[in-house]
Design an enzyme around this catalytic site. Structure first.
Site, mmCIF file in Angstrom:
data_model
loop_
_atom_site.group_PDB
_atom_site.id
_atom_site.type_symbol
_atom_site.label_atom_id
_atom_site.label_comp_id
_atom_site.label_asym_id
_atom_site.label_seq_id
_atom_site.Cartn_x
_atom_site.Cartn_y
_atom_site.Cartn_z
ATOM 1 N N GLU A 148 -5.885 -117.720 -109.823
ATOM 2 C CA GLU A 148 -4.778 -118.445 -109.205
ATOM 3 C C GLU A 148 -5.172 -119.199 -107.932
ATOM 4 O O GLU A 148 -4.698 -118.891 -106.836
ATOM 5 C CB GLU A 148 -3.616 -117.494 -108.908
ATOM 6 C CG GLU A 148 -3.057 -116.839 -110.152
ATOM 7 C CD GLU A 148 -1.755 -116.101 -109.913
ATOM 8 O OE1 GLU A 148 -1.526 -115.661 -108.771
ATOM 9 O OE2 GLU A 148 -0.975 -115.959 -110.862
ATOM 10 N N GLU A 325 -1.161 -114.543 -117.985
ATOM 11 C CA GLU A 325 -0.517 -113.380 -117.363
ATOM 12 C C GLU A 325 0.981 -113.507 -117.511
ATOM 13 O O GLU A 325 1.525 -114.617 -117.387
ATOM 14 C CB GLU A 325 -0.763 -113.350 -115.846
ATOM 15 C CG GLU A 325 -2.074 -112.846 -115.386
ATOM 16 C CD GLU A 325 -2.097 -112.772 -113.849
ATOM 17 O OE1 GLU A 325 -1.039 -112.591 -113.212
ATOM 18 O OE2 GLU A 325 -3.196 -112.927 -113.301
HETATM 19 C C1 GAL Z 1 -0.265 -112.895 -110.429
HETATM 20 C C2 GAL Z 1 -1.668 -112.473 -110.032
HETATM 21 C C3 GAL Z 1 -1.925 -111.038 -110.421
HETATM 22 C C4 GAL Z 1 -0.788 -110.179 -109.979
HETATM 23 C C5 GAL Z 1 0.491 -110.703 -110.556
HETATM 24 C C6 GAL Z 1 1.691 -109.896 -110.188
HETATM 25 O O1 GAL Z 1 0.177 -114.026 -109.785
HETATM 26 O O2 GAL Z 1 -2.640 -113.282 -110.646
HETATM 27 O O3 GAL Z 1 -3.124 -110.616 -109.834
HETATM 28 O O4 GAL Z 1 -0.726 -110.194 -108.582
HETATM 29 O O5 GAL Z 1 0.699 -111.999 -110.099
HETATM 30 O O6 GAL Z 1 2.861 -110.435 -110.742
#
Ligand code: GAL
Ligand code: ZN
Length: 684
Positions: A148, A325
């Site tokens: 990110e 994710e």
């Molecule tokens: C994302 C991040 C992850 C975790 C997740 C939590 O933005 O890449 O490492 O923090 O959010 O929702």
């Protein structure tokens, strides 16, 4: 590999957070759930390089071997989003600085300056060492660079790099002074050294400087990415490389521009509404990702054939993107976490897959006992595998297997919506006529209205080819260069249907206002001329004739060729045109000078889309049942996502893939459930 239909399923796996006996259990559970891809090593820098130049790869060797032995592939990350404590202590000048000049300290993540040479060198070093060691490991399916990209810095390293970037962009100080209108407030620069990052100022900062800084920082982060990518690629050109995009309005990254540099677009998506807003946001994020992917594929194709084909991203389908994710369970919303209702995790994931994601990935595999995100949801929650979430995980793994044949098929869309990072950045400047203007939010509102009306939507970048789309919608496209103005004009003159909303084309690419009447860049195509803005106060609405209201914004629209389709029905603009239509060349151009309420917007966009020849994906689908159609060489598939709490029957024929049942006339979509029908005959 990536050229075969196969849906990826898995998430971030952090074995470094657990004793080794848990790894074996993890892999057993992954196999039970049919997990086939896990992201490893994202934040593991301090474990991989415990001291400068001293590496510990034994554990990662064992982790990757274990995956390979079990037929699970790895998206192997470079750990550069979280430098170890020793790095920050050794290089305090590589710690990030806020716009107020405050240095931040180690203790969270993303604490580095992407313009600091020491950071870039250390990041390249660890990426290079990982590339050398693992580029040919049998478990490796994808490189996942960093995590990110988004952290901003205003330090001296950034200032030096900014000046170099500005020199390349503007060529001369005269050009920069003109672009930034530095004649205002005595800001004229007579030496490049006088220019710095947009640090905290006494009052409003220069909008041109802010906009260029955003562009510059996106390019700086991109350079940090491509530096690592090139090392990884050199070690094994067959393995695709990507980085996961974070979607938030603070992110100074032009994801569309980045799309040409990744082998597949990867997004992280976390809706922030508990109600149906979560489903609307999901559909929008997926269409955005697909639009970025297609834009990137076209830019790559235009630049010439790649040395190697890594992930086939058919430029038309733009299908090469992946949901990297998402949250298995909790939705973060105002001050609390909301547990997703049973079935909702699968619906969100399948909504992404329906819109072209090459799989469904999560953060994270197993919930940790400590650390800042200990209560974030996970596929294996604190309760362990004997849990609803893990049972739903296993079920979803089976579903993804059964619908794998849809992977790579083209997502059907008849409406295109324009999105532009720079317009979003420029509209964040505080000196605008309303603080409620938000390009991304306006694009989302148009998308929501079309989503509710059942039209498939593509997202396009200004200047992209819009062949095959019946209607092009440009919401609050504040910045329009002459080239973008010509693009829209050419589209309409060639017979296209265009719908432009308020504040579009008001400024050029430097955020300088176009004079002679708004919306400067599109005045001729739209056949209107606006003299004055009438922004509305919070909570204020202005009635429209034919029902409904306008919000946020209103304008006095003068007709210079267009006809009024709706008028303001109250307030100072009563009787004046609110929505107009203009026949121009062989096409039609609509102008919407306010933000209609959601229902009015849905009706208006439906009218414009139908008039343009667009059709809803599945007119038979009842309200609350989302329909997406995909087409491949072998036929078409209809995804039906039931967001309501009762079962619905939808007319279809073919085979339902989740159950394997024949569908003669209609398919039953369970409450909160999903059906995927391989359609019997090419649907129309
Ligand atoms: C994302 C991040 C992850 C975790 C997740 C939590 O933005 O890449 O490492 O923090 O959010 O929702
Ligand atoms: Zn810095």
């Amino acid at each position: 590999m990536w050229d075969e239909p196969r849906l990826r399923f898995g998430g971030d796996w952090n074995p470094e957070q657990w004793p080794e006996q848990v790894w074996a259990e993890d892999v057993t559970l992954m196999r039970r759930a049919r997990v086939n891809l896990v992201t490893v090593g994202v934040f593991a820098w301090s474990r991989l390089e415990p001291a400068p130049g001293r590496y510990d790869f034994d554990w990662l060797d064992r982790v990757l071997d274990l995956l390979a032995d079990n037929g699970i592939r790895a998206a192997l990350a470079t750990p550069t989003a979280s430098p170890p404590p020793w790095f920050s202590l050794a290089h305090p000048e590589a710690l990030p600085m806020t716009d107020a000049g405050v240095r931040l300290y180690h203790g969270s993540r993303d604490t580095y300056c992407a313009a600091a040479p020491a950071y870039r060198a250390a990041a390249s070093r660890i990426a290079g060492v990982l590339a050398d060691r693992y580029a040919h490991h049998p478990a490796l399916e994808l490189w996942h660079v960093h995590n990110e990209y988004g952290t901003v810095c205003y330090c001296e390293h950034a200032a030096t790099a900014f000046r170099a970037w500005l020199t390349a962009r503007h060529g001369s100080l005269d050009a920069l002074n003109a672009a930034w209108t530095t004649s205002f407030w005595s800001q004229h620069y007579s030496d490049w050294e006088q220019i710095s990052t947009p640090r905290a100022t006494q009052y409003l900062a220069n909008p041109g400087q802010l906009l260029d800084f955003r562009r510059f920082w996106s390019d700086t982060l991109l350079a940090a990415y491509t530096e690592q990518r090139d090392l990884l690629r050199a070690a094994n050109p067959a393995v695709p490389v990507t980085t996961n995009y974070v979607l938030a309005d603070w992110v100074p990254v032009d994801h569309a521009r980045w799309a040409a540099e990744v082998d597949l677009v990867a997004i992280d998506h976390y809706p922030w509404s508990v109600d149906g807003g979560a489903e609307e946001q999901t559909a929008f994020a997926a269409d955005l990702a697909r639009g970025w992917a297609r834009h990137g594929a076209r830019a790559r194709a235009a630049a010439g054939p790649p040395a190697t084909a890594r992930v086939p991203g058919d430029a038309a389908a733009g299908s090469a993107w992946l949901l990297m994710e998402s949250a298995p369970n909790l939705i973060y919303t105002a001050g609390r976490m909301h547990a997703k209702e049973p079935g909702r995790m699968a619906r969100h994931s399948l909504a992404h897959v329906a819109r072209g994601s090459r799989g469904a990935m999560y953060f994270q595999w197993r919930a940790p006992v400590g650390g800042a995100e200990r209560f974030h949801s996970a596929l294996v929650p604190h309760a362990g595998p004997d849990s609803r979430v893990f049972r739903e995980t296993v079920e979803l793994g089976g579903i993804l297997d059964r619908i794998a044949e849809t992977d790579g098929a083209v997502v059907e869309a008849s409406v295109a919506i324009g999105w532009d990072a720079a317009s979003g950045w420029a509209l964040r400047h505080p000196g605008l006529p309303s603080q409620r203007i938000d390009h991304h939010g306006e694009v989302a509102a148009a998308h929501r209205a079309l989503w509710r009306a059942g039209f498939g939507c593509d997202v396009v970048l200004p200047g992209d080819s819009v062949d095959g789309c019946a209607l092009l919608v440009l919401p609050a496209l504040y910045l329009a260069s002459d080239a973008v103005a010509a693009w829209a004009r050419g589209y309409v003159e060639g017979g296209g249907h265009l719908l432009v909303t308020w504040l579009s084309g008001v400024a050029d690419e430097h955020a300088r206002v176009r004079t002679g009447g708004y919306p400067g860049a599109f005045r001729d195509v739209l056949g209107v001329r606006v003299e004055e803005f009438h922004p509305l106060a919070d909570g204020d609405e202005v009635p429209l004739d034919g029902g409904g209201t306008g919000r946020i914004w209103a304008e006095n629209v003068g007709l210079t060729g267009a006809e009024a389709v709706r008028a303001y029905a109250g307030g100072v603009l009563a009787g004046q045109p609110a929505v107009t239509r203009h026949r121009h060349g062989a096409g039609t151009a609509w102008y919407v000078s306010t933000r209609p309420d959601d229902e009015t917007y849905r009706r208006l966009l439906t009218e414009a889309a139908l008039a343009a020849g667009a059709a809803p994906t599945c007119p038979a689908a009842p309200a609350g049942v989302e329909a997406v159609r995909r087409r491949g060489a072998a036929g078409s598939w209809l995804f039906l996502l039931n967001h309501t709490d009762r079962a619905h029957r939808v007319a279809a024929t073919g085979v339902e893939l989740l159950t394997g049942a024949a569908v003669d006339t209609a398919v039953e979509v369970p409450a909160g459930g999903v059906a995927v029908v391989r359609e019997a005959a090419p649907a129309r």
